[in-house]
Write an enzyme that holds these catalytic residues in place. Structure first.
Site, PDB file in Angstrom:
ATOM      1  CE  LYS A 261      -3.779   1.558   2.922  1.00  0.00           C
ATOM      2  NZ  LYS A 261      -4.643   1.735   3.717  1.00  0.00           N
TER       3      LYS A 261
ATOM      4  CB  SER B 130      -8.459   3.506   2.467  1.00  0.00           C
ATOM      5  OG  SER B 130      -7.457   3.056   3.841  1.00  0.00           O
TER       6      SER B 130
ATOM      7  CB  SER C  97      -8.134   0.450   5.751  1.00  0.00           C
ATOM      8  OG  SER C  97      -9.351   2.004   5.637  1.00  0.00           O
TER       9      SER C  97
END
Ligand code: GLN
Length: 496
Positions: free
Chosen positions: A79, A154, A178
């Protein structure tokens, strides 16, 4: 050969047995990315040159019969909120465009030592604020199961990459859900460890008292493998816990006879999709069949979780985001007269709408005269929420809930209404407030073939038990193991 379709543990075995080379594995991964990522858009940046180089180095080790580290040859996606030395790290924000970190996060160093190959950085909601990856400054990611839907957020890029066989495992971060929510929307396994279990050094801060790095994988075994590598004490992170890291794979092998499971009644209220509820009911029956004892439990302060979270998270975010001033990192406005206008314009132009909304909310909650009424009050309620869990865990070993009230929703469906967007994390947020671990895994599909997620919550630092419960479920579940249609080709058979 489509080796990318395998799990990490399958590929590790093939490499060890010299049936395939690491170079072949990594080439298959990039072939898949080249074929599909212009549609899915999971990646922001690729690390192709270094990855292929690393693959060759590991192949040399294999050839020389050297001992291989535990994740040798495993393609991992990161990420884009975790710093990678020499590789752009944007947090999905225009304000960090062009920022090349001079250092690696601790988790990145650990992965490299373990032989994992970082293949690229994945898309995300700007600064991890969101539940759909639509808040990225670089455009949304699509859900591989249905391109008109969100992958969750996210860490949506990470979940979509793994679901589309563009990576074996990914790192995400979980401040309020997330890792788990996108894992659930994409049919993957997502684990948020206990706060303090994984070092946050090199993780760009959103809400420091809630943030935790977690893994998204294709199955529980891969998740356990990854946990063994990334967990552990780090003197560079003062909140990291100095505890031994268990052999998670080994604990998965034990059964769950006699395991006490609590089912929080507050999580099965209005708003829950009936197909989600059905899938959880079925899963609970399986746990019972496997010898677990199931009872209803109450977590009475659940209804305060969302407001508490949005006060604490925004307050901490407003303070953490003060550092983006156009001086130290990334973007600076071109048009300014003096220092103050440079700050203002840089921030106005650099941050997206959701980030600005949260900075305003958080600054307000922390402002003089309001601090006691909002932030302090929220911290007190947080303690009550944590005590609910303490109480429940005095009686039960794990708790089971849905991961999200609904399966993946449509792109643009919730962007205009932040409150409904916030509600999609209603089942994951309390866990971050309490700092405890939880895993999400697939427990079925709805009639439109969208994956549904089951959440298993554990006691502090007891990732072993949630992994064991998840592994047992995975082994015995009759839920068909499907792949998203978009990338379904025969690969596995060919590789074996
Ligand atoms: N959706 C939640 C938020 O926007 C959680 C995000 C996260 O876990 N990073 O804050």
């Amino acid at each position: 050969m489509n080796l990318n379709r395998l799990t990490a543990h399958e590929v590790i075995n093939l490499i060890k047995k010299k049936k395939v080379t690491v170079l072949e594995v990594i080439q298959d991964i990039y072939n898949q990315i080249d074929k599909f990522d212009h549609i899915i858009k999971a990646f922001l940046i690729l690390n192709r040159k270094e990855a292929l180089q690393q693959a060759k180095e590991i192949d040399l080790k294999v050839k020389n019969e050297e001992e291989l580290p535990p994740l040798a040859g495993v393609a991992v996606a990161i990420k884009d909120i975790i710093t990678t030395k020499g590789l752009e790290t944007t947090c999905g924000s225009k304000i960090l465009k062009g920022f090349i970190p001079p250092y690696n996060a601790t988790v990145i160093n650990k992965l490299k030592e373990a032989g994992a190959i970082i293949i690229g950085k994945t898309n995300m909601d700007e600064f991890a604020m969101g539940s759909s990856t639509e808040n990225s400054a670089f455009g949304p990611t699509c859900n591989p199961w249905d391109l008109e839907r969100v992958p969750g957020g996210s860490s949506g890029g990470s979940a979509a990459a793994v679901a589309a066989d563009e990576a074996f495992i990914a790192l995400g971060t979980d401040t309020g859900g997330s890792v788990r929510q996108p894992a659930s929307f994409c049919g993957m396994v997502g684990l948020k460890p206990t706060y303090g279990r994984v070092s946050r050094y090199g993780l760009v801060a959103y809400a420091s008292s809630l943030d935790q790095i977690g893994t998204i994988a294709k199955d529980v075994t891969d998740c356990a493998l990854m946990m063994k590598v990334i967990c552990g004490h780090d003197h560079k992170d003062s909140t990291s816990a100095n505890l031994e890291v268990p052999d998670y794979l080994k604990s998965c092998q034990e059964g769950i006879e006699g395991l006490k499971i609590g089912v929080p009644q507050e999580y099965f209220i209005a708003g829950i999709d009936p197909e989600v509820k059905d899938a959880i009911d079925k899963a609970l029956k399986l746990f019972e069949k496997l010898g677990a004892k199931i009872e209803e439990v109450s977590l009475p302060h659940t209804e305060y979780s969302l407001p508490t979270y949005y006060l604490i998270a925004t307050a901490e975010a407003s303070s953490n985001l003060a550092r983006y001033d156009g001086v130290q990192y990334g973007y600076r406005t071109e048009d300014y007269e003096d220092l103050s206008s440079m700050y203002k314009r840089t921030r106005s132009e650099g941050f997206g709408q959701e980030v600005k909304r949260r900075i305003m909310l958080g600054t307000y909650a922390l402002s003089s005269g309001y601090y006691d009424a909002y932030y302090l009050k929220a911290q007190k309620v947080r303690t009550l929420i944590k005590e609910d869990f303490d109480q429940a865990f005095s009686k039960y070993d794990i708790l089971i809930t849905p991961t999200s009230p609904t399966p993946a929703f449509k792109l643009k469906e919730k962007v205009a209404d932040p409150l409904t967007m916030y509600l999609s994390d209603i089942y994951t947020i309390p866990i971050n407030l309490a700092g405890i671990p939880a895993i999400s895994l697939n427990c079925g599909y709805n009639k439109n073939n969208l994956p549904l997620g089951l959440q298993i919550i554990g006691k502090p630092f007891d990732e072993e038990t949630i992994l064991r419960a998840a592994y047992n479920f995975e082994q015995h579940s009759e839920v068909e193991k499907k792949k998203p249609e978009i990338c379904s080709t025969k690969g596995k058979e060919e590789a074996e």
